[in-house]
Motif scaffolding. Structure first.
Motif, PDB file in Angstrom:
ATOM      1  N   SER A 237      14.816   0.029  10.951  1.00  0.00           N
ATOM      2  CA  SER A 237      13.804   0.826  11.571  1.00  0.00           C
ATOM      3  C   SER A 237      12.495  -0.598  11.354  1.00  0.00           C
ATOM      4  O   SER A 237      12.398  -0.254  12.754  1.00  0.00           O
TER       5      SER A 237
ATOM      6  N   VAL B 135      21.542  -0.847  16.605  1.00  0.00           N
ATOM      7  CA  VAL B 135      19.665  -1.007  16.583  1.00  0.00           C
ATOM      8  C   VAL B 135      19.308  -1.885  17.325  1.00  0.00           C
ATOM      9  O   VAL B 135      19.649  -1.972  18.761  1.00  0.00           O
TER      10      VAL B 135
ATOM     11  N   SER C 280      12.203   9.286  17.644  1.00  0.00           N
ATOM     12  CA  SER C 280      13.690   8.926  18.347  1.00  0.00           C
ATOM     13  C   SER C 280      13.627  10.553  19.041  1.00  0.00           C
ATOM     14  O   SER C 280      14.854  10.958  19.504  1.00  0.00           O
TER      15      SER C 280
ATOM     16  N   VAL D  94       7.149   5.722   9.689  1.00  0.00           N
ATOM     17  CA  VAL D  94       7.624   5.188  10.675  1.00  0.00           C
ATOM     18  C   VAL D  94       9.057   3.615   9.993  1.00  0.00           C
ATOM     19  O   VAL D  94       9.794   3.756  10.415  1.00  0.00           O
ATOM     20  N   VAL D  95       8.729   2.745   8.553  1.00  0.00           N
ATOM     21  CA  VAL D  95       9.691   2.282   8.810  1.00  0.00           C
ATOM     22  C   VAL D  95      11.061   2.818   7.795  1.00  0.00           C
ATOM     23  O   VAL D  95      10.471   2.840   6.119  1.00  0.00           O
ATOM     24  N   GLU D  96      12.280   3.255   7.710  1.00  0.00           N
ATOM     25  CA  GLU D  96      12.492   4.613   6.549  1.00  0.00           C
ATOM     26  C   GLU D  96      13.636   3.148   6.108  1.00  0.00           C
ATOM     27  O   GLU D  96      14.026   3.736   4.889  1.00  0.00           O
ATOM     28  N   ARG D  97      14.074   1.655   6.636  1.00  0.00           N
ATOM     29  CA  ARG D  97      15.223   1.099   5.771  1.00  0.00           C
ATOM     30  C   ARG D  97      14.301   0.137   7.242  1.00  0.00           C
ATOM     31  O   ARG D  97      14.070   0.270   8.415  1.00  0.00           O
TER      32      ARG D  97
ATOM     33  N   ALA E 122       9.376   8.632  14.125  1.00  0.00           N
ATOM     34  CA  ALA E 122      10.730   7.190  15.049  1.00  0.00           C
ATOM     35  C   ALA E 122      10.542   7.277  16.327  1.00  0.00           C
ATOM     36  O   ALA E 122      11.315   6.719  16.286  1.00  0.00           O
TER      37      ALA E 122
ATOM     38  N   LYS F 180      13.721  -2.158  14.961  1.00  0.00           N
ATOM     39  CA  LYS F 180      13.468  -1.745  15.792  1.00  0.00           C
ATOM     40  C   LYS F 180      11.718  -1.751  16.740  1.00  0.00           C
ATOM     41  O   LYS F 180      12.063  -1.657  17.548  1.00  0.00           O
ATOM     42  N   GLU F 181      11.378  -1.159  15.774  1.00  0.00           N
ATOM     43  CA  GLU F 181       9.678  -1.554  16.110  1.00  0.00           C
ATOM     44  C   GLU F 181       9.961  -2.993  16.387  1.00  0.00           C
ATOM     45  O   GLU F 181       8.749  -3.371  17.248  1.00  0.00           O
TER      46      GLU F 181
END
Length: 627
Positions: A37, A183, A323, A31-34, A321, A40-41
């Motif tokens: 991310s 984002v 996306s 879920v949390v790539e960077r 994600a 965004k959440e």
């Protein structure tokens, strides 16, 4: 020699149940790539809570600090521990995973962030006391009272401190900051009625505001247009056309840029499905197809498009994600984008982007060895100009007589022309309308450029490029009315394919036949090519089928044949149009201008270059210091 990568031990592997901390870290990796991310959440959670203003603070590209503050409905002290539990959510009840009306629905974001960072949540719901809870590396502390007026504040520090290996894959602070900004801008476009503020607090304190968008008022299109002007710039907003198209259960709204306002890369393409920002190959392929004969290959369209449909017609749970999405009927979505954009662009006829005129004015560099003098002048009206001509004519005649008597020139000096004789001097038709969008032709220079005068400016037309587009549109219209002529092959060409490729081609056989390519089953995994488009001439059927298959597998449909046919029509139009170097009569030039005004896409040639430049009189006067 032993295999250097040995995945399975010699002994029997033992199946174990992973602990909660490991499960959350694995989920965080999906879920949390960077840092972007995580932003965004957290913003999506704020939007789901009904927030009208959201403030995002970040330090060092989000690696050391991310703080999101909103004025949403908030959470009670009893809700906080549950919010940090995996798969706990207020968005759905679990009975229908397709009927989703919110950004979040899986309940993974907060526990995942708490597993790899130091997460603190402060929240207050109406009628309840404010409370705070902290989770660090998966270890949760009990909730406790705190001071907060309303809404929620989520603070994430030291992202990936619990998984230091992930930090090695982070990019520079500047790159991560840019990703966070992107984002925030995407979500700001999705929600024009919500205010967004992004701060960089790397140096401590209040930091500096790097992006701000106040809530917009008004209807859907007005609010979105103002928000796009704020996010993407005034140039984008000025050079777009409004999009509002419907096909069965799908609706597409938004704004798409004119072909002459194109970009060198696909960096200004924003697509939303039910308000959710997505990056979907099928949708971007459809956007590219809509502009396929309006732009050259090295240019890319700019657009902000919103697809809206019943949530049950699209699956948003196909990517960790969220996306990417999957439509129940992808062909319908693709067709809506292509047809909706092409109709909207065609309705704006000859319109070209204002940036073309701006670039032209920028190319006019006056010589300035010293600060330019500014002359204050009033533009005379028609009566004042007529009186000026009458006053000047006698004096000039006397000057001419005196000059002739003293020096006896071989050729008399031509007197000034009156306004009524101006058209006759330049050889332009007397009845050409200045009120027309492209004005009246006044001259032709270098046997290629038409100079036209409008009520409020000057128009320069590339006669060859303009006529090329006009002929091309006529050829396309004629072909659409008559259909694509097919040439039957004397001996059908047999092409061997894989079973999957054969099935994909046969499924698209009806669409291909409409373009003049007729294929049939031949037995086994082969197909027989019986007819090809006559306009293509000699065709390598196998190579053509492979190109079609590549597009079918990548985008779900193919424009290869259509593009080849259009390319040939474009070449025919190029050879059949007015050539550079030909002198045109006044009536021919004005007829060309009138036809441009009535023809779709005439603002750019077949290669995407502008066919005319319009300069406002005020801008021209500014070049000469007439302010």
């Amino acid at each position: 020699m032993a295999d250097p990568i040995h995945h399975i031990s010699d002994s029997r592997p033992v199946i174990r149940q992973l602990d909660e901390a490991a499960i959350n870290r694995i989920a965080a990796g999906e879920v949390v790539e960077r840092p972007a991310s995580a932003v965004k959440e957290l913003i999506e959670n704020a939007l789901d809570s009904g927030a009208t203003r959201i403030e995002i603070c970040q330090a060092q590209g989000g690696k050391s600090l991310i703080r999101v503050t909103d004025d949403g409905c908030g959470m009670t002290p009893e809700d906080l521990p549950l919010a940090l539990s995996r798969h706990a959510t207020s968005k759905i009840d679990g009975s229908d995973l397709l009927n989703i009306h919110s950004f979040g629905f899986r309940g993974e974001a907060l526990p995942s962030l708490g597993a790899v960072g130091r997460l603190t949540i402060q929240s207050r719901a109406e009628g309840h006391d404010a409370s705070e809870i902290t989770i660090s590396g998966g270890e949760m502390t009990p909730s406790r009272p705190t001071a907060l007026r309303a809404g929620t504040v989520v603070t994430l520090r030291d992202l990936f401190y619990a998984t230091p290996a992930r930090l090695k894959f982070m990019r520079s602070d500047r790159a991560e900051t840019q990703a966070i900004t992107d984002v925030v801008k995407r979500l700001a476009m999705a929600e024009p009625s919500v205010g967004f503020t992004l701060r960089d607090v790397t140096g401590g304190g209040e930091g500096r505001v790097t992006f701000r968008a106040d809530p917009e008022q008004g209807d859907l299109f007005d609010a979105l247009h103002r928000r796009l002007a704020r996010v993407l710039g005034a140039d984008f907003a000025e050079n777009t056309v409004k999009i509002d198209a419907t096909r069965e259960a799908l609706r597409m709204t938004g704004y798409a840029a004119l072909p002459t306002y194109s970009r060198g890369a696909a960096v200004a393409q924003y697509l939303f499905v039910n308000g959710r920002p997505v990056r979907d190959k099928m949708l971007t392929g459809a956007l590219r197809a809509a502009y396929h004969d309006l732009l050259s290959r090295d240019r890319h369209p700019a657009a902000v498009l919103f697809l809206t449909c019943d949530p049950t017609l699209v699956d948003v749970n196909v990517h960790p994600a969220k996306s990417e999405v999957r439509f129940r009927d992808p062909g319908q979505a693709r067709g809506l984008i292509v047809s909706g954009l092409r109709h909207a662009l065609a309705e704006h006829g000859h319109r070209a982007s204002s940036t073309v005129a701006g670039a032209t004015l920028g190319a006019f560099q006056p010589e300035a060895s010293q600060p330019a003098r500014v002359y204050q002048m009033d533009r005379p009206g028609p009566q004042a100009r007529a009186m000026a001509y009458q006053a000047q004519a006698p004096g000039f005649a006397e000057l001419q007589d005196s000059y002739s008597a003293r020096f006896e020139p071989q050729e008399a000096i031509a007197p000034f022309a009156s306004p009524d004789d101006a058209d006759a001097v330049v050889g332009t038709a007397q009845d050409a309308p200045l009120a027309a969008p492209l004005g009246a032709a006044r001259a032709q220079i270098h046997e290629n450029y038409i100079i036209a005068q409008s009520e409020d400016g000057l128009v320069i037309v590339d006669q060859h490029a303009a006529h090329e587009r006009l002929v091309y549109e006529k050829l396309k219209t004629q072909q659409a009315e008559r259909g694509v002529a097919a040439q039957a092959l004397l001996i059908p060409e047999i092409v061997e394919l894989s079973d999957g490729d054969r099935a994909a081609l046969l499924e698209a056989a009806e669409d291909l036949a409409a373009l003049g390519l007729v294929i049939e089953e031949f037995g086994g995994s082969a197909v027989a090519v019986r007819e090809v488009p006559a306009i293509l001439g000699a065709v390598d059927a196998r190579a053509l089928l492979l190109d079609v298959l590549d597009e079918l597998s990548d985008q779900g449909s193919s424009t290869t044949i259509r593009a080849r046919i259009d390319a040939i029509l474009s070449r025919v139009a190029c050879h059949g149009s007015v050539r550079s170097g030909r002198r045109m009569r006044a009536e021919e030039m004005n007829a060309l201008l009138r036809e441009m005004e009535a023809t779709p896409h005439s603002g750019q040639c077949n290669h995407g270059r502008p066919t005319y430049v319009k300069l406002q009189l005020a801008d021209i006067e500014r070049l000469f210091g007439r302010t």
